[in-house]
Write a protein that holds these residues in place. Structure first.
Motif, PDB file in Angstrom:
ATOM      1  N   THR A   6       0.828  -1.204   0.000  1.00  0.00           N
ATOM      2  CA  THR A   6       0.000   0.000   0.000  1.00  0.00           C
ATOM      3  C   THR A   6       0.866   1.259   0.000  1.00  0.00           C
ATOM      4  N   CYS A  12      -2.996   1.878  -3.376  1.00  0.00           N
ATOM      5  CA  CYS A  12      -3.188   0.441  -3.557  1.00  0.00           C
ATOM      6  C   CYS A  12      -2.391  -0.016  -4.776  1.00  0.00           C
ATOM      7  N   SER A  58      -9.969   1.442  -2.749  1.00  0.00           N
ATOM      8  CA  SER A  58      -9.555   0.366  -1.854  1.00  0.00           C
ATOM      9  C   SER A  58      -9.422   0.937  -0.443  1.00  0.00           C
TER      10      SER A  58
END
Length: 176
Positions: A6, A12, A58
C-alpha cells in the motif's frame, strides 16, 4: 507486507498492477490485526467499504480500527472506530450511527466549514444525495443542523439548501 503493497498506507499498488496488466479495475480490502482472525475480520470490513465506494476505492482497516482510503478520486479521509462520549451523545440524539457521525465530521473537516449542502456531503462521503438528505434530516430533527438558505447550483432544477451543521469539532476529537 500490507505497508509495502500500500506504499506506506497511501495507495493500492495491487489495484494499480491489476489495472495495468489486466486492463480492469478492482477494489481491495486490506486488514491488519494482532492475529490472523483479527486481520481477516478487518479485511472483510475494509472489503465491504471498498464495495460500497462509488469510485472503486480500496480501503485498509488498521490495528487501531481506522478506515483508511487508499485510492480513488475525490477526498480521502480517515475515520477511527474510537468513539468519544461526545460522538456517542450525537449518535443517541440524532439516531445516526457513531460511524456516520464520524464520517460527517470528517466531511466537515475536508470542507473547512460547517455550511454544506447534501450534494457536498454526497460527493465527499461517496454516498447518494438521498442518503445525505436523510443524514441531514436526522440532524435537523435533533437540532444538530439548521437550514440557512437556498442556492441555485445549475441553471436547471431545484435550488440546493445550505445547512449549518451544529457539531462541535473540538469535542469530536477529544479522548475518551
Amino acid at each position: 507486507m500490507v505497508e509495502k503493497i500500500t506504499d506506506s498506507f497511501t495507495s493500492c499498488l495491487l489495484k494499480e498492477y491489476i489495472r495495468e496488466t489486466g486492463g480492469f479495475d478492482v477494489c481491495v480490502g486490506y486488514g491488519m490485526g494482532a492475529d490472523l482472525p483479527q486481520a481477516e475480520t478487518a479485511a472483510a470490513a475494509a472489503a465491504r467499504e471498498s464495495r460500497i465506494s462509488t469510485d472503486q476505492a480500496s480501503y485498509l482497516l488498521n490495528t487501531r480500527s481506522e478506515r483508511i482510503r487508499l485510492s480513488g478520486r475525490g477526498h480521502d479521509f480517515t475515520v477511527s472506530d474510537a468513539v468519544t462520549p461526545y460522538i456517542r451523545e450525537l449518535s443517541d440524539r440524532s439516531g445516526l450511527s457513531t460511524l456516520t457521525i464520524q464520517k460527517l465530521a470528517a466531511a466537515l473537516k475536508i470542507t473547512g466549514t460547517e455550511e454544506v449542502t447534501p450534494q457536498d456531503l454526497a460527493r465527499i462521503l461517496h454516498i447518494t444525495v438521498r442518503s445525505a438528505n436523510c443524514f441531514v434530516a436526522s440532524l435537523v430533527s435533533s437540532n444538530l443542523a439548521c437550514a440557512l438558505y437556498s442556492k441555485q447550483t445549475n441553471t436547471k432544477g431545484r435550488p440546493s439548501k445550505v445547512y449549518k451543521i451544529l457539531i462541535d469539532m473540538d469535542k469530536i476529537n477529544e479522548a475518551k
